[in-house]
Every structure is written in C-alpha cells, then in structure tokens.
Scaffold this motif. Structure first.
Motif, PDB file in Angstrom:
ATOM      1  N   ARG A   5     -15.946  33.096 -24.249  1.00 52.40           N
ATOM      2  CA  ARG A   5     -16.294  31.966 -23.378  1.00 52.40           C
ATOM      3  C   ARG A   5     -15.800  30.642 -23.939  1.00 52.40           C
ATOM      4  O   ARG A   5     -15.480  29.719 -23.185  1.00 52.40           O
ATOM      5  N   HIS A   6     -15.712  30.548 -25.263  1.00 49.56           N
ATOM      6  CA  HIS A   6     -15.298  29.305 -25.901  1.00 49.56           C
ATOM      7  C   HIS A   6     -13.840  29.344 -26.361  1.00 49.56           C
ATOM      8  O   HIS A   6     -13.416  28.499 -27.147  1.00 49.56           O
ATOM      9  N   THR A   7     -13.097  30.332 -25.876  1.00 50.11           N
ATOM     10  CA  THR A   7     -11.669  30.422 -26.187  1.00 50.11           C
ATOM     11  C   THR A   7     -10.902  30.013 -24.950  1.00 50.11           C
ATOM     12  O   THR A   7     -10.889  30.718 -23.946  1.00 50.11           O
ATOM     13  N   LYS A   8     -10.253  28.852 -25.005  1.00 47.62           N
ATOM     14  CA  LYS A   8      -9.728  28.206 -23.803  1.00 47.62           C
ATOM     15  C   LYS A   8      -8.711  29.061 -23.049  1.00 47.62           C
ATOM     16  O   LYS A   8      -8.655  29.008 -21.824  1.00 47.62           O
TER      17      LYS A   8
ATOM     18  N   GLU B  73     -19.662  35.188 -26.301  1.00 47.11           N
ATOM     19  CA  GLU B  73     -19.633  33.745 -26.522  1.00 47.11           C
ATOM     20  C   GLU B  73     -18.290  33.302 -27.116  1.00 47.11           C
ATOM     21  O   GLU B  73     -17.779  32.232 -26.782  1.00 47.11           O
ATOM     22  N   THR B  74     -17.733  34.133 -27.996  1.00 46.27           N
ATOM     23  CA  THR B  74     -16.413  33.817 -28.557  1.00 46.27           C
ATOM     24  C   THR B  74     -15.384  33.676 -27.443  1.00 46.27           C
ATOM     25  O   THR B  74     -14.594  32.722 -27.413  1.00 46.27           O
TER      26      THR B  74
ATOM     27  N   TYR C  24     -22.389  37.816 -29.279  1.00 51.96           N
ATOM     28  CA  TYR C  24     -21.535  36.902 -30.049  1.00 51.96           C
ATOM     29  C   TYR C  24     -20.081  37.009 -29.582  1.00 51.96           C
ATOM     30  O   TYR C  24     -19.370  36.003 -29.489  1.00 51.96           O
TER      31      TYR C  24
ATOM     32  N   ARG D 264      -9.028  37.277 -32.593  1.00 46.94           N
ATOM     33  CA  ARG D 264     -10.187  36.388 -32.491  1.00 46.94           C
ATOM     34  C   ARG D 264     -11.445  37.113 -32.037  1.00 46.94           C
ATOM     35  O   ARG D 264     -12.543  36.563 -32.115  1.00 46.94           O
TER      36      ARG D 264
ATOM     37  N   TYR E  64      -8.745  31.979 -22.294  1.00 40.80           N
ATOM     38  CA  TYR E  64      -9.368  32.976 -21.424  1.00 40.80           C
ATOM     39  C   TYR E  64      -9.998  32.339 -20.182  1.00 40.80           C
ATOM     40  O   TYR E  64     -10.495  33.057 -19.312  1.00 40.80           O
ATOM     41  N   ASP E  65      -9.972  31.019 -20.099  1.00 37.48           N
ATOM     42  CA  ASP E  65     -10.576  30.340 -18.948  1.00 37.48           C
ATOM     43  C   ASP E  65      -9.945  30.830 -17.649  1.00 37.48           C
ATOM     44  O   ASP E  65      -8.725  30.727 -17.458  1.00 37.48           O
TER      45      ASP E  65
END
Length: 387
Positions: free
Chosen positions: A153-156, A150-151, A147, A66, A158-159
């Motif tokens: 940050r929006h990949t759960k 941001e990828t 980019y 990803r 990795y939270d």
C-alpha cells in the motif's frame, strides 16, 4: 495516470503508476489456454481468472524484493528462471540474512497441475502457497501478512495496479491470486519425448531414449508414481511416498566425513564435527506427518513432476542428490531401507547401460520453451528498495 497498453492501444486509465500490458503477458494467457503438447487443459474456472493484467501484476510481485522484511529476498531468488525456476547451486536455498531454508526449492514449472503445494502438501492451492514464505523467519521473514499488505500500500509503483487487475485494492486474496495467476502460465512441455510419444515423430528421440522409456514403464517401475495418461503426462501421482531419505536424515550416521560442494564440479571432504562447530543444527523434518499427524505419513514427501527435471537439480526434498545419475542409482538400489519404506521401492538390478538409458529418457523431458519462459520472467523490472 495509469496507462494500460495492449498491442499498441490504450485499454484504460487509473490514477497511479504505469502498467503496460506487453506481448509477454498476452503470450502467457495464450499459453495457459493452449498448453504445450504433453500437458492437459487447465480447468475452465482457472482459465477464466487469467488475464494479461493479472499476469503482469503477479510477475511484478514475484520478482519484488521489497515484499521481504528487509527488502533483500523475492520469490524469484529461490525460483531462479535461469536455473529451472529453482536453485541449482545448493541443496537448499538461502533465505533471509543467509539463513538456510529447510527444504529444496521446488520448481514452479507446471506447478499449475499440482493438487497440493510444498513437499509435504500443506497448502491446497497456489493462491495460499505464497503466504508461508512471506512470513517464514528463514525465507522472507515478514512479521505478519498484514505487514506485507501495508508494504504494498505504501509502495508508489503499485498505486492503481490491483484496482486495474481486480477492480479492488490490495488484499490477501488478490495478492495470492495474482502470484498464482502468473505461476499458472509458467508451463513447459512439447519436449522431444512429447513429440515422439504424443506427436508420433519417430525421429524426435534416439533409440537410447526409447529404451530408457521402456525401462521407465517396465523394469524400473517409475511410472507407478510418475504417471502417464493417454493424451498427456504429468509424471506425478500427486501422492506422498517414503523413499528412506527423510528417515535416513533423522536416524542415519551423525559422524564421519561429509562431502561438501564448493562450486559446480568441485567438492571436498569436511569432518562432521567441523560442520557442527560452525553450522546450524539440522532442523527436524518428518515430512507429510507434520500436516496430517498420521504416523503412517512419517517421512513421506510429494512425488515431484519429472518434466524439465534435467534443469532442476539438485534432487529429493532436501537436495541431497546432485545429478540424475545419482537419482537413478538411488532408485536402482531400492531407496533406503526403513520401517515405512514405500512398498513400490525395491532393488531393480539395472545394468550400467540401462541406468544410462533411463537418464537419457529423463533428459528428453525438457520442454522446448524454457528460453522463452526465462525471457518472459525477465521482462519485468525487479523491485528493489530505494533506501
């Protein structure tokens, strides 16, 4: 809730995904602190930064498709664990949408000891090395490094992981550091050569290997660039040399038939005209000159380490030599003549028997923990897109 587990006990919790510290992560840290026989100690400043949490995170990033623009390419697809952490089947790896990568994928085995990264040394350390492939059009093809951030940050899943490993959210600094930390634990030595030469086990290698080593340090002159120290051997001077391969690729014959490898051990002959009709034009490659703009650096490339070299075919910066026998034959003839040929290269006059002994020596440099490193690498779940 993020559960951090080590040896069966919780280390802490953070809101987000689940991160489990496994024995692989613990072993990786120990391997960095206690390198296998034949490798030198890593600097204390480097070791202080290696933690199980960072290793786990870096490995996850290394295998995550990803992180490429269309979710198809990960670092591990050009550095395949089962193929010596490089790509064996083809001279140069395949990148985004089938594009040809310009150079052979170097192994990450023992990359912790390189003083510069890439064949031309354009990056000074592992922390910055990953940024090039992430944004290269032919590799992972992201439009920008922002980019990529941001990828993530929006990949759960990795939270909370960067917060646990670094006490900070994802950023370029910690992204590069996490992957570098993992790569610095991929160390392999304690080879038959090491057990003989550094461990004084006389029976660890054959007489032919010992003869090959004598050629390596004497008649072959290999040790001039692939150096050996008193208590360890990196088999590289971390310098750059012109062997003639780069020059030949620029000025060599552009006509005639070309040998094409169809499968392991299977090849055929195709006319260069046929290849040119369907293939991409060969990109220009002037080696170290592209970094320094010093004309003396034209067609110079970094001396690779020789550890595990039997596992990391094909060879040279563009993968043009398929076997160790081909490599030894190449250097036996003195490289390829050109105006900038390194003065260390000259015809060696080795017999067929001597060349075979030198190959046997090179084969003795395979570390004893390759399978363990593969298992370590495959202990993570590959990140795949869900759409």
């Amino acid at each position: 809730m993020l559960a951090i587990v080590g040896c069966g006990s919780a280390l802490g919790t953070v809101d987000g995904a689940e991160l489990t510290i496994t024995s692989f992560d613990q072993n990786a840290v120990q391997r960095a602190h206690n390198p296998p026989l034949g490798l030198p100690s890593l600097p204390k400043s480097v070791l202080a930064a290696i933690t199980p949490e960072k290793v786990s995170l870096g490995r996850k990033l290394f295998f995550d498709r990803r992180l490429s623009h269309n979710g198809t390419i990960s670092c591990a697809m050009c550095h395949v664990p089962e193929q010596g952490f490089t790509v064996n089947e083809i001279a140069t790896a395949v990148g985004m949408e089938g594009r040809t990568v310009r150079r052979n994928a170097p192994t990450i085995l023992n990359a912790a000891y390189y003083t510069t990264m890439f064949h031309d040394g354009r990056d000074p350390d592992l922390e910055h090395q990953v940024f090039g492939p992430l944004t290269s059009r032919v590799e992972m093809s992201n439009p920008s490094l922002g980019y990529v951030i941001e990828t993530i940050r929006h990949t759960k899943d990795y939270d909370g992981l960067f917060e646990q490993a670094y006490n900070a959210p994802v950023s370029l600094d910690v992204l590069g550091d996490a992957i570098a930390v993992y790569e610095r634990t991929v160390l392999s030595a304690n080879s038959p050569f090491d057990r003989w030469y550094f461990g004084n086990e006389e029976d660890a290698v054959s007489q032919e290997v010992k003869a090959g080593f004598n050629l390596f340090v004497s008649k072959g002159g290999c040790v001039a660039c692939h150096t050996i120290d008193g208590d360890h051997a990196l088999f590289t001077d971390n310098a750059f040399h012109n062997t003639g391969v780069g020059y030949f690729n620029t000025f060599g014959p552009q006509e005639g038939d070309v040998e094409v490898y169809l499968a392991p051990g299977v090849s055929g002959t195709v006319t260069r005209a046929a290849i040119n009709a369907v293939g991409q034009e060969k990109p220009e490659d002037i080696g170290r000159y592209e970094v320094t703009l010093d004309t003396h650096d034209r067609w110079k490339y970094k001396t690779p380490m020789l550890r595990n070299v039997a596992k990391t075919a094909p060879y040279m910066h563009e993968g043009s030599l398929r076997t160790l026998e081909d490599v030894v034959k190449f250097y036996n003839q003195g490289g390829l003549k050109n105006p900038g040929l390194d003065e260390k290269l000259k015809p060696l006059g080795m017999t067929t028997q001597e060349q075979r002994a030198l190959v046997r020596f090179l084969e003795s440099l395979t570390g004893d923990n390759i399978e363990a490193l593969i298992a370590d690498a495959r202990s993570t779940k590959v990140g795949n897109p869900t759409h």
